[in-house]
Every structure is written in structure tokens, then in C-alpha cells.
Motif scaffolding. Structure first.
Motif: not given
Length: 148
Positions: A121-140
């Protein structure tokens, strides 16, 4: 016909202005040059920017902060070990600054504290990644920039 200094200067100015106008018109009509905003919902995203900052601070303050590792199989996201993987919900957004058609989102559904983004899924080059998750009502939020 004999050219004097005045005629030469005027011809030089006209030539220079024509040269500049040629490039202005060429760049504004070129299909390869995209002058859109970086993201579609840029202004909407700016309104929730403080929430993103708070979520990033929470992620960094964890006793086991998340991390991203490049492996042969792809990019491996390690979630905090003290979080139960079944309770982690969210999504991973991968953004390619050079081509918006390569952007994609993956839902987070893990049974182990790791999530693998496949190499294909990842081609060569620059990528910006956001990993947004919730755990027990808290957002990270974890933001990473990498070159693959």
C-alpha cells in the motif's frame, strides 16, 4: 534600419516582459501544476486544531508511548502495551503530499498491540501519518512523517 540605444532598451524590456508572461500563462494552464489547497477540508481542520494538540500531548504522556517502526512487511504501529487491544478504536490516515489520489484511511482493529500497514500500500516517497484512536473515552493522536 539602424537601432539606437533607446530602441534597444525598449526591445529588451518588451522581450523580458514577454518571457515572464509566457511562463505565467504556461504555469496557470498546465495540468500537471495543481494549485489546490493541501487538504480538502483545510478550514474545518483548523477549527479542531487545539483538540489535536491535546490528543498528541496525551499520547506522549503515556507510560508506554506509541511508536512506528519500518519493517520488511510494511510500517508497524506499536500501541501502548498497557492498553487492552480490544478496546482500541480509531483510524490511521496516510497522506501523500505529492499526490492526493494515493491518500487512504485504515480502521484500527487489532487483537495484538500492533497494527501493520502492508508494504504494497505504501509507494516510495514521503508520507504523513495520523494515528487517531480512542481508549476508554480518551482520544489520542500520533503524527509521524516518514519517507518510504
Amino acid at each position: 534600419m539602424k537601432l539606437n540605444w533607446g530602441t534597444g532598451i525598449v526591445l529588451a524590456f518588451v522581450g523580458f516582459i514577454g518571457f515572464i508572461l509566457f511562463f505565467v500563462v504556461r504555469m496557470s494552464l498546465d495540468d500537471r501544476s495543481n494549485h489546490d489547497l493541501v487538504t480538502e477540508d483545510y478550514y474545518k481542520k483548523e477549527l479542531v486544531f487545539q483538540q489535536d494538540i491535546d490528543a498528541m500531548k496525551k499520547a506522549k504522556a503515556l507510560s508506554y508511548p506509541p511508536r512506528v517502526e519500518k519493517t520488511e512487511a510494511g510500517m508497524l504501529i506499536h500501541f501502548p502495551e498497557n492498553m487492552s487491544p480490544e478496546k482500541i478504536e480509531g483510524k490511521v490516515s496516510l497522506y501523500r503530499p505529492s499526490n492526493k489520489h494515493l491518500d487512504f484511511d485504515l480502521p484500527i482493529s487489532v487483537s495484538k498491540p500492533n497494527l501493520l500497514i502492508p508494504d504494497k500500500r505504501l509507494l516510495d516517497g514521503r508520507w504523513d501519518m495520523d494515528v487517531r484512536w480512542t481508549y476508554e473515552g480518551e482520544t489520542y493522536l500520533l503524527r509521524e512523517h516518514f519517507t518510504y
